[in-house]
Design a protein around this motif. Sequence first.
Motif, PDB file in Angstrom:
ATOM      1  N   ASP A   5     -89.828  62.055 -79.040  1.00  0.00           N
ATOM      2  CA  ASP A   5     -90.042  62.036 -77.594  1.00  0.00           C
ATOM      3  C   ASP A   5     -89.010  61.126 -76.938  1.00  0.00           C
ATOM      4  OD1 ASP A   5     -92.227  63.618 -77.951  1.00  0.00           O
ATOM      5  OD2 ASP A   5     -93.695  62.005 -77.744  1.00  0.00           O
ATOM      6  N   GLY A   6     -88.548  61.511 -75.780  1.00  0.00           N
ATOM      7  CA  GLY A   6     -87.617  60.681 -75.025  1.00  0.00           C
ATOM      8  C   GLY A   6     -87.675  61.008 -73.552  1.00  0.00           C
ATOM      9  N   TRP A   7     -87.197  60.088 -72.729  1.00  0.00           N
ATOM     10  CA  TRP A   7     -87.142  60.286 -71.282  1.00  0.00           C
ATOM     11  C   TRP A   7     -85.718  60.059 -70.813  1.00  0.00           C
ATOM     12  CZ3 TRP A   7     -90.979  61.826 -67.979  1.00  0.00           C
ATOM     13  CH2 TRP A   7     -92.274  61.850 -68.486  1.00  0.00           C
ATOM     14  N   ARG A   8     -85.272  60.861 -69.868  1.00  0.00           N
ATOM     15  CA  ARG A   8     -83.948  60.731 -69.269  1.00  0.00           C
ATOM     16  C   ARG A   8     -84.081  60.821 -67.758  1.00  0.00           C
ATOM     17  NH1 ARG A   8     -83.520  59.128 -73.429  1.00  0.00           N
ATOM     18  NH2 ARG A   8     -82.387  59.894 -75.210  1.00  0.00           N
ATOM     19  N   MET A   9     -83.173  60.177 -67.059  1.00  0.00           N
ATOM     20  CA  MET A   9     -83.138  60.266 -65.600  1.00  0.00           C
ATOM     21  C   MET A   9     -82.256  61.454 -65.242  1.00  0.00           C
ATOM     22  SD  MET A   9     -82.293  57.287 -62.747  1.00  0.00           S
ATOM     23  CE  MET A   9     -81.370  56.411 -63.954  1.00  0.00           C
ATOM     24  N   ALA A  10     -82.781  62.327 -64.387  1.00  0.00           N
ATOM     25  CA  ALA A  10     -82.042  63.533 -64.018  1.00  0.00           C
ATOM     26  C   ALA A  10     -80.768  63.186 -63.252  1.00  0.00           C
ATOM     27  CB  ALA A  10     -82.926  64.466 -63.197  1.00  0.00           C
ATOM     28  N   ALA A  11     -80.851  62.275 -62.298  1.00  0.00           N
ATOM     29  CA  ALA A  11     -79.690  61.860 -61.500  1.00  0.00           C
ATOM     30  C   ALA A  11     -80.020  60.520 -60.857  1.00  0.00           C
ATOM     31  CB  ALA A  11     -79.370  62.892 -60.419  1.00  0.00           C
ATOM     32  N   THR A  14     -85.695  59.974 -54.151  1.00  0.00           N
ATOM     33  CA  THR A  14     -86.526  60.448 -55.246  1.00  0.00           C
ATOM     34  C   THR A  14     -85.808  60.227 -56.568  1.00  0.00           C
ATOM     35  OG1 THR A  14     -87.508  62.146 -53.836  1.00  0.00           O
ATOM     36  CG2 THR A  14     -87.699  62.476 -56.207  1.00  0.00           C
ATOM     37  N   VAL A  15     -86.587  59.799 -57.566  1.00  0.00           N
ATOM     38  CA  VAL A  15     -86.080  59.699 -58.934  1.00  0.00           C
ATOM     39  C   VAL A  15     -86.905  60.659 -59.775  1.00  0.00           C
ATOM     40  CG1 VAL A  15     -85.832  58.223 -60.971  1.00  0.00           C
ATOM     41  CG2 VAL A  15     -85.339  57.303 -58.702  1.00  0.00           C
ATOM     42  N   THR A  16     -86.219  61.523 -60.504  1.00  0.00           N
ATOM     43  CA  THR A  16     -86.891  62.449 -61.404  1.00  0.00           C
ATOM     44  C   THR A  16     -86.525  62.075 -62.834  1.00  0.00           C
ATOM     45  OG1 THR A  16     -86.808  64.220 -59.768  1.00  0.00           O
ATOM     46  CG2 THR A  16     -87.161  64.877 -62.065  1.00  0.00           C
ATOM     47  N   LEU A  17     -87.553  61.814 -63.623  1.00  0.00           N
ATOM     48  CA  LEU A  17     -87.363  61.560 -65.047  1.00  0.00           C
ATOM     49  C   LEU A  17     -87.862  62.790 -65.777  1.00  0.00           C
ATOM     50  CD1 LEU A  17     -88.828  57.933 -65.291  1.00  0.00           C
ATOM     51  CD2 LEU A  17     -86.459  58.628 -64.847  1.00  0.00           C
ATOM     52  N   TYR A  18     -87.137  63.208 -66.802  1.00  0.00           N
ATOM     53  CA  TYR A  18     -87.641  64.346 -67.553  1.00  0.00           C
ATOM     54  C   TYR A  18     -87.911  63.934 -68.993  1.00  0.00           C
ATOM     55  CZ  TYR A  18     -82.861  65.179 -69.270  1.00  0.00           C
ATOM     56  OH  TYR A  18     -81.632  65.051 -69.850  1.00  0.00           O
ATOM     57  N   ALA A  19     -89.046  64.416 -69.473  1.00  0.00           N
ATOM     58  CA  ALA A  19     -89.470  64.164 -70.853  1.00  0.00           C
ATOM     59  C   ALA A  19     -89.033  65.345 -71.691  1.00  0.00           C
ATOM     60  CB  ALA A  19     -90.990  64.023 -70.916  1.00  0.00           C
ATOM     61  N   CYS A  20     -88.539  65.043 -72.856  1.00  0.00           N
ATOM     62  CA  CYS A  20     -88.191  66.140 -73.751  1.00  0.00           C
ATOM     63  C   CYS A  20     -88.335  65.702 -75.188  1.00  0.00           C
ATOM     64  CB  CYS A  20     -86.785  66.653 -73.468  1.00  0.00           C
ATOM     65  SG  CYS A  20     -85.490  65.446 -73.713  1.00  0.00           S
ATOM     66  N   ARG A  21     -88.673  66.646 -76.015  1.00  0.00           N
ATOM     67  CA  ARG A  21     -88.743  66.367 -77.452  1.00  0.00           C
ATOM     68  C   ARG A  21     -87.341  66.512 -78.017  1.00  0.00           C
ATOM     69  NH1 ARG A  21     -93.181  65.465 -79.427  1.00  0.00           N
ATOM     70  NH2 ARG A  21     -93.054  66.294 -81.522  1.00  0.00           N
ATOM     71  N   HIS A  22     -87.050  65.725 -79.009  1.00  0.00           N
ATOM     72  CA  HIS A  22     -85.769  65.763 -79.711  1.00  0.00           C
ATOM     73  C   HIS A  22     -84.604  65.301 -78.848  1.00  0.00           C
ATOM     74  CE1 HIS A  22     -88.122  67.738 -82.701  1.00  0.00           C
ATOM     75  NE2 HIS A  22     -88.386  68.731 -81.894  1.00  0.00           N
ATOM     76  N   CYS A  23     -84.886  64.432 -77.862  1.00  0.00           N
ATOM     77  CA  CYS A  23     -83.768  63.851 -77.109  1.00  0.00           C
ATOM     78  C   CYS A  23     -83.828  62.328 -77.161  1.00  0.00           C
ATOM     79  CB  CYS A  23     -83.712  64.360 -75.678  1.00  0.00           C
ATOM     80  SG  CYS A  23     -85.069  63.846 -74.645  1.00  0.00           S
ATOM     81  N   THR A  77     -93.091  67.917 -72.779  1.00  0.00           N
ATOM     82  CA  THR A  77     -91.944  67.977 -71.871  1.00  0.00           C
ATOM     83  C   THR A  77     -92.445  68.044 -70.435  1.00  0.00           C
ATOM     84  OG1 THR A  77     -91.826  70.378 -71.926  1.00  0.00           O
ATOM     85  CG2 THR A  77     -90.524  69.191 -73.572  1.00  0.00           C
ATOM     86  N   GLY A  78     -91.549  67.883 -69.502  1.00  0.00           N
ATOM     87  CA  GLY A  78     -91.896  67.972 -68.094  1.00  0.00           C
ATOM     88  C   GLY A  78     -91.186  66.902 -67.298  1.00  0.00           C
ATOM     89  N   GLU A  79     -91.541  66.802 -66.043  1.00  0.00           N
ATOM     90  CA  GLU A  79     -90.902  65.849 -65.148  1.00  0.00           C
ATOM     91  C   GLU A  79     -91.922  64.872 -64.589  1.00  0.00           C
ATOM     92  OE1 GLU A  79     -87.350  68.624 -63.297  1.00  0.00           O
ATOM     93  OE2 GLU A  79     -89.176  68.324 -62.126  1.00  0.00           O
ATOM     94  N   ALA A  80     -91.506  63.619 -64.497  1.00  0.00           N
ATOM     95  CA  ALA A  80     -92.267  62.599 -63.776  1.00  0.00           C
ATOM     96  C   ALA A  80     -91.434  62.295 -62.540  1.00  0.00           C
ATOM     97  CB  ALA A  80     -92.450  61.348 -64.620  1.00  0.00           C
ATOM     98  N   ILE A  81     -92.027  62.467 -61.379  1.00  0.00           N
ATOM     99  CA  ILE A  81     -91.295  62.295 -60.125  1.00  0.00           C
ATOM    100  C   ILE A  81     -91.785  61.025 -59.430  1.00  0.00           C
ATOM    101  CG2 ILE A  81     -90.798  63.309 -57.858  1.00  0.00           C
ATOM    102  CD1 ILE A  81     -91.222  66.073 -59.262  1.00  0.00           C
ATOM    103  N   TYR A  91     -88.545  51.882 -69.531  1.00  0.00           N
ATOM    104  CA  TYR A  91     -88.450  51.375 -68.159  1.00  0.00           C
ATOM    105  C   TYR A  91     -87.093  51.736 -67.571  1.00  0.00           C
ATOM    106  CZ  TYR A  91     -92.360  48.363 -69.527  1.00  0.00           C
ATOM    107  OH  TYR A  91     -93.561  47.888 -69.972  1.00  0.00           O
ATOM    108  N   PHE A  92     -87.093  52.233 -66.355  1.00  0.00           N
ATOM    109  CA  PHE A  92     -85.884  52.461 -65.584  1.00  0.00           C
ATOM    110  C   PHE A  92     -85.933  51.434 -64.453  1.00  0.00           C
ATOM    111  CE2 PHE A  92     -86.770  56.268 -67.881  1.00  0.00           C
ATOM    112  CZ  PHE A  92     -85.520  56.752 -68.262  1.00  0.00           C
ATOM    113  N   VAL A  93     -85.043  50.453 -64.490  1.00  0.00           N
ATOM    114  CA  VAL A  93     -85.115  49.286 -63.621  1.00  0.00           C
ATOM    115  C   VAL A  93     -84.143  49.442 -62.445  1.00  0.00           C
ATOM    116  CG1 VAL A  93     -85.019  46.766 -63.559  1.00  0.00           C
ATOM    117  CG2 VAL A  93     -85.614  47.928 -65.701  1.00  0.00           C
ATOM    118  N   PHE A  94     -84.647  49.111 -61.234  1.00  0.00           N
ATOM    119  CA  PHE A  94     -83.883  49.276 -59.997  1.00  0.00           C
ATOM    120  C   PHE A  94     -84.073  48.065 -59.090  1.00  0.00           C
ATOM    121  CE2 PHE A  94     -85.080  53.458 -61.448  1.00  0.00           C
ATOM    122  CZ  PHE A  94     -83.980  54.257 -61.193  1.00  0.00           C
TER     123      PHE A  94
END
Length: 139
Positions: A62-68, A105-114, A129-133, A93-96
Amino acid sequence: MVYRMWAVVLLLVGLVTGCGAGSAVYDFGVVVHGEAGKTADVRLTPGRRFSLAVDENPATGDGWRMAALPDVKVASFISEEYRAGGGTGGVRYFVFNAKYPGTTTVTLYACRHCAGGATPTQPPSGPGTGEAIFRITVA
């Protein structure tokens, strides 16, 4: 003159050990938890540090990435941090820093194998998987 020299030394030490993107951050500020499929509203005043937090388990891929990056006039990105929990997994944590009044808006996406920096070759889909907005308002 001695005070001026010490001020320069302290400034240089601060620049060398500062919290640029990717460095360890120990002050997460206001922590807002999110999860896939949900939208969280975040309201802050200018100058506040804040973190967008999501549960993650790298051991299972499992991992999370910031879309932009968000609008840098509203929120500036500091770093991305992972803290292991007591059992399996932990929190990413994504720190700002909140900057000037506005909304972004910040969109984080969850994905397996990333996890571990891998980038999936296809858009995230399926279980885990999916997005946390996060809708961020600085006022």
